[in-house]
Design a protein around this motif. Structure first.
Motif, mmCIF file in Angstrom:
data_model
loop_
_atom_site.group_PDB
_atom_site.id
_atom_site.type_symbol
_atom_site.label_atom_id
_atom_site.label_comp_id
_atom_site.label_asym_id
_atom_site.label_seq_id
_atom_site.Cartn_x
_atom_site.Cartn_y
_atom_site.Cartn_z
ATOM 1 N N ASP A 159 0.862 -1.179 0.000
ATOM 2 C CA ASP A 159 0.000 0.000 0.000
ATOM 3 C C ASP A 159 0.905 1.239 0.000
ATOM 4 O OD1 ASP A 159 -1.674 2.104 0.466
ATOM 5 O OD2 ASP A 159 -2.761 1.166 2.124
ATOM 6 N N PRO A 160 0.923 2.008 -1.095
ATOM 7 C CA PRO A 160 1.848 3.142 -1.182
ATOM 8 C C PRO A 160 1.572 4.245 -0.189
ATOM 9 C CG PRO A 160 0.308 3.150 -3.035
ATOM 10 C CD PRO A 160 0.088 1.867 -2.303
ATOM 11 N N THR A 161 0.456 4.183 0.529
ATOM 12 C CA THR A 161 0.140 5.213 1.530
ATOM 13 C C THR A 161 0.469 4.755 2.947
ATOM 14 O OG1 THR A 161 -2.150 4.481 1.893
ATOM 15 C CG2 THR A 161 -1.753 5.987 0.052
ATOM 16 N N ARG A 162 0.914 3.509 3.099
ATOM 17 C CA ARG A 162 1.150 2.984 4.442
ATOM 18 C C ARG A 162 2.634 3.089 4.787
ATOM 19 N NH1 ARG A 162 -1.477 -2.335 7.111
ATOM 20 N NH2 ARG A 162 -3.186 -0.839 7.123
ATOM 21 N N LEU A 165 11.144 5.964 11.520
ATOM 22 C CA LEU A 165 10.627 5.185 10.398
ATOM 23 C C LEU A 165 11.317 3.838 10.315
ATOM 24 C CD1 LEU A 165 10.455 7.837 7.514
ATOM 25 C CD2 LEU A 165 8.733 7.264 9.223
ATOM 26 N N ARG A 166 10.610 2.884 9.743
ATOM 27 C CA ARG A 166 11.178 1.571 9.458
ATOM 28 C C ARG A 166 11.290 1.371 7.945
ATOM 29 N NH1 ARG A 166 14.616 -2.456 10.056
ATOM 30 N NH2 ARG A 166 13.723 -4.521 9.834
ATOM 31 N N SER A 167 10.210 1.648 7.229
ATOM 32 C CA SER A 167 10.210 1.533 5.778
ATOM 33 C C SER A 167 8.955 2.189 5.234
ATOM 34 C CB SER A 167 10.260 0.062 5.329
ATOM 35 O OG SER A 167 9.095 -0.630 5.734
ATOM 36 N N PHE A 168 8.976 2.462 3.933
ATOM 37 C CA PHE A 168 7.766 2.909 3.262
ATOM 38 C C PHE A 168 7.849 2.476 1.804
ATOM 39 C CE2 PHE A 168 10.820 6.346 3.174
ATOM 40 C CZ PHE A 168 10.822 6.757 1.845
ATOM 41 N N PRO A 169 6.722 2.039 1.228
ATOM 42 C CA PRO A 169 6.743 1.550 -0.152
ATOM 43 C C PRO A 169 7.135 2.669 -1.119
ATOM 44 C CG PRO A 169 4.711 0.911 0.970
ATOM 45 C CD PRO A 169 5.389 1.921 1.843
ATOM 46 N N ARG A 189 5.540 2.522 7.551
ATOM 47 C CA ARG A 189 5.786 1.647 8.696
ATOM 48 C C ARG A 189 6.772 2.294 9.659
ATOM 49 N NH1 ARG A 189 8.335 -4.288 7.995
ATOM 50 N NH2 ARG A 189 8.062 -5.086 10.088
ATOM 51 N N LEU A 190 6.475 2.244 10.954
ATOM 52 C CA LEU A 190 7.314 2.860 11.969
ATOM 53 C C LEU A 190 8.194 1.829 12.652
ATOM 54 C CD1 LEU A 190 4.750 5.339 13.593
ATOM 55 C CD2 LEU A 190 6.262 5.683 11.623
ATOM 56 N N ARG A 191 9.153 2.338 13.428
ATOM 57 C CA ARG A 191 10.122 1.482 14.110
ATOM 58 C C ARG A 191 9.458 0.490 15.050
ATOM 59 N NH1 ARG A 191 14.334 -0.664 13.273
ATOM 60 N NH2 ARG A 191 14.831 1.205 12.121
ATOM 61 N N ASN A 192 8.385 0.886 15.715
ATOM 62 C CA ASN A 192 7.722 0.001 16.678
ATOM 63 C C ASN A 192 6.676 -0.901 16.024
ATOM 64 O OD1 ASN A 192 5.697 1.774 16.048
ATOM 65 N ND2 ASN A 192 5.372 2.514 18.144
ATOM 66 N N ASN A 193 6.729 -0.973 14.654
ATOM 67 C CA ASN A 193 5.820 -1.802 13.843
ATOM 68 C C ASN A 193 4.421 -1.221 13.707
ATOM 69 O OD1 ASN A 193 7.578 -3.788 12.945
ATOM 70 N ND2 ASN A 193 7.340 -5.002 14.815
ATOM 71 N N ASP A 194 4.172 -0.018 14.238
ATOM 72 C CA ASP A 194 2.920 0.667 13.938
ATOM 73 C C ASP A 194 2.951 1.180 12.502
ATOM 74 O OD1 ASP A 194 1.896 0.204 16.413
ATOM 75 O OD2 ASP A 194 2.388 2.174 17.231
ATOM 76 N N HIS A 195 1.786 1.599 12.007
ATOM 77 C CA HIS A 195 1.698 2.136 10.653
ATOM 78 C C HIS A 195 0.987 3.487 10.671
ATOM 79 C CE1 HIS A 195 2.116 -2.225 9.987
ATOM 80 N NE2 HIS A 195 2.703 -1.887 8.847
ATOM 81 N N ILE A 196 1.361 4.309 9.708
ATOM 82 C CA ILE A 196 0.678 5.582 9.491
ATOM 83 C C ILE A 196 0.226 5.627 8.039
ATOM 84 C CG2 ILE A 196 0.960 8.092 9.309
ATOM 85 C CD1 ILE A 196 2.860 8.011 11.593
ATOM 86 N N GLU A 197 -1.029 5.968 7.825
ATOM 87 C CA GLU A 197 -1.531 6.147 6.464
ATOM 88 C C GLU A 197 -1.304 7.608 6.074
ATOM 89 O OE1 GLU A 197 -2.718 3.589 4.817
ATOM 90 O OE2 GLU A 197 -2.662 2.219 6.529
ATOM 91 N N GLY A 198 -0.522 7.799 5.018
ATOM 92 C CA GLY A 198 -0.253 9.164 4.615
ATOM 93 C C GLY A 198 0.696 9.247 3.448
ATOM 94 N N GLU A 199 1.088 10.467 3.144
ATOM 95 C CA GLU A 199 1.971 10.734 2.016
ATOM 96 C C GLU A 199 3.217 11.451 2.521
ATOM 97 O OE1 GLU A 199 2.026 13.343 -2.147
ATOM 98 O OE2 GLU A 199 0.201 13.231 -0.902
ATOM 99 N N MET A 200 4.383 10.953 2.123
ATOM 100 C CA MET A 200 5.629 11.592 2.512
ATOM 101 C C MET A 200 5.884 12.783 1.591
ATOM 102 S SD MET A 200 9.486 10.059 2.820
ATOM 103 C CE MET A 200 9.086 9.073 4.240
#
Length: 462
Positions: free
Chosen positions: A332-335, A372-376, A337-348
C-alpha cells in the motif's frame, strides 16, 4: 579470451595502497602492493619481485584490500537496495518523487534515482563494539601460535580456540563469515565468563553437528544443555562459505540465528537471568581449512520480524534458488511503517532537518527519520509496468567494476579515474561519484565476460 577493457582509468593512486591479494583471469594469484594504475595496466610490488611489475587490467579478476570501518553520522542508517542488487547505506537526507538522497561517509551526498531503488529500509544506528579481524592483537589463543591472521581472516593451524573479551550490551548482534572445505566442525562461544577456558562455566555455544546448527547453554549451576532442537542448514551441503548472524536479547532470552540473511532459527532461553554470563567470544576450529572473517559485534535495538523457514529436504541448490517465490501482497503506497511496527496512512512530502514531513488524514505532521522503518516506493502495478518508467534497472557500461563494502554489500559503477585514495566514476542509478577507496575490501574487474563467470562462481563458493 576476449575481455572488456577499463578504458578510462586513473592517473595514479599516489599513496601506495596495500593489497592483500591480486587474482588474475588465468587463475593465478599473488600478494603485493598496488603502486599505481594507468590507462590499461596496474603496477604492483611484492617481496618476491626484484622490481615493480606492470599487469594489464584485462588480466585482473579482482583486487583484495585491507578492511576499514568508516562511521556513519546521525541516529539511523538507511539501506537502499537498488534494482540490480547493489546496496548503498547512509543517513536519509531527502526524498522526492524523483530522488532519494543519502549522506554517506564514503561518497558524500548521493542522490539515487528513485525508479532504480527497489526497497528502502531504516534502522537505528547501532553502537559498534568490535569489527575485524585486523590482526592477532587482543586475541587470546588456547595454545601459543595456534592461529594465523592472513588476508583479513583468522585461521586455526590445528584444533584450537581463539577468544576475545568485550563489553557486551543487553541486546547484541554478532556476525561473521565462515569458510571451510568438506564439512565444517566448529564452535562459536559467546557471553563467556572466561576467555582462558575452552569450556567456560557460563556461556552460550553455537556448534555444528553434521549439517545442523545446535545451540547450548552452560552455567555454573547446570551442565551444558540444548536450548531447542538442532536446525538443519542446507548451505552446509551445497556451499563452502556462509555468513552467520546471531541476535541475542539477554533480558528476554530470545536468540535468533540467521544464515546468509535468512532466518534459520529462533531459540528461547527459558531462564535468561540464570548464569553469570560475561563478555567473551570464542572461535574454535577443528579443521585448518576453516576461516573466519568480517567479524562484527554491535548493539541491537531488539526489533524482530518474520519467522524461521523450514527447509524442505535439507538440500539447497540452484533450482531451489531459482524456484518462484510465493506472491507477496501488493504494498500500500500510503502505508508508512514505523520502528515500533505501527503504521501511518499518509503521504511523505519530504525531509528537512532530520524530520519527515507527512500529510495524513489528520493533518500535516513531522517525525524524526529514525522513527521510520520503511515505506513503499511504488505499488505492484508501477513495478510491473515498465512503460510507466517508475521501476528500472541501471544500464551496464564498459569499464564497470563491482566494489564490495566491509559489510558484504556492493556497488557497481564505471571506474573513470583515481587519485589520492579516491575512486571516481559514474552509474546511471546515482550519477557521478567520488568514493573513498578505504570503503572497499574487494574490487572486481571484467564483470561481463562470460568466460570468467565460472571462475568467479568457484571463488564465491570458497
Amino acid at each position: 579470451m576476449k575481455t572488456p577493457l577499463l578504458l578510462l582509468l586513473l592517473p595514479a593512486l599516489l599513496h601506495a595502497a596495500p593489497v592483500s591479494e591480486v587474482r588474475c583471469t588465468d587463475g593465478s594469484q599473488f600478494k603485493g602492493t598496488l603502486l599505481d594504475i594507468g590507462t590499461d595496466r596496474a603496477s604492483f610490488s611484492a617481496d618476491f619481485l626484484a622490481r615493480p611489475v606492470p599487469l594489464k587490467l584485462d588480466h585482473i579478476l579482482e583486487l583484495t584490500l585491507p578492511p576499514h570501518r568508516g562511521d556513519f553520522t546521525g541516529d539511523h542508517i538507511a539501506s537502499a537496495l537498488l534494482s540490480n542488487g547493489d546496496t548503498l547505506r547512509g543517513e536519509l537526507s531527502g526524498v522526492t518523487d524523483k530522488e532519494i538522497s543519502l549522506r554517506t561517509w564514503y561518497g558524500g551526498e548521493m542522490k539515487l534515482r528513485r525508479s532504480m531503488v527497489d526497497t528502502l529500509d531504516i534502522q537505528n544506528r547501532p553502537e559498534l563494539i568490535y569489527a575485524g579481524p585486523t590482526g592477532l592483537e587482543g586475541w587470546t589463543q588456547s595454545s601459543p601460535d595456534s592461529w594465523l591472521y592472513e588476508d583479513n581472516q583468522l585461521r586455526p593451524k590445528k584444533s584450537s580456540m581463539i577468544a576475545r573479551e568485550l563489553e557486551l550490551p543487553q541486546k547484541i548482534h554478532f556476525a561473521f563469515d565462515m569458510a571451510w572445505r568438506s564439512q565444517p566442525r566448529f564452535r562459536f562461544i559467546f557471553c563467556s565468563d572466561d576467555i582462558l577456558s575452552s569450556n567456560p562455566d557460563n556461556c552460550y555455544v553455537l556448534m555444528t553437528n553434521g549439517h545442523y546448527f545446535e545451540l547450548r547453554k552452560s552455567t555454573s549451576r547446570n551442565s551444558p544443555a540444548a536450548l531447542g532442537p538442532s536446525i538443519q542448514i542446507p548451505e552446509f551441503r551445497s556451499r563452502e562459505k556462509i555468513r552467520v548472524e546471531l541476535l541475542v536479547d539477554r533480558k528476554t532470552g530470545l536468540i535468533r540465528l540467521m544464515v546468509n540473511g535468512r532466518i534459520a532459527a529462533d531459540w528461547t532461553d527459558p531462564e535468561p537471568q540464570v548464569g553469570a554470563m560475561g563478555g567473551g567470544i570464542h572461535f574454535e576450529g577443528n579443521d585448518n581449512s576453516l576461516r573466519f572473517s568480517r567479524i562484527e559485534v554491535n548493539s541491537w535495538d531488539g526489533t524482530v520480524e518474520g519467522k524461521a523457514e523450514i527447509p524442505d529436504d535439507g538440500f539447497l541448490d540452484e533450482m531451489d534458488e531459482d524456484a518462484p517465490k510465493a506472491e507477496e501482497p501488493e504494498p500500500d503506497p500510503t502505508r508508512i511503517r514505523l520502528r515500533n511496527n505501527d503504521h501511518i496512512e499518509g503521504e511523505m512530502k519530504g525531509i528537512e532537518g532530520g524530520k519527515v514531513q507527512l500529510k495524513t488524514q489528520f493533518g500535516d505532521m513531522e517525525l524524526p527519520v529514525s522513527r521510520l522503518r520503511s515505506f513503499p516506493l511504488r505499488g505492484k502495478k508501477e513495478r510491473d509496468d515498465y512503460t510507466l518508467g517508475l521501476y528500472e534497472k541501471p544500464k551496464r557500461y564498459t569499464g564497470d567494476v563491482r566494489a564490495w563494502f566491509t559489510d558484504g554489500s556492493r556497488v557497481t559503477f564505471r571506474l573513470e579515474s583515481a587519485e589520492n585514495g579516491r575512486l571516481k566514476g559514474y552509474a546511471q542509478a546515482f550519477g557521478q561519484v567520488d568514493f573513498d577507496l578505504k570503503a572497499f575490501t574487494r574490487i572486481e574487474f571484467n564483470l561481463y565476460d562470460p568466460e570468467l563467470e565460472e571462475l568467479r562462481s568457484a571463488d564465491a563458493r570458497w
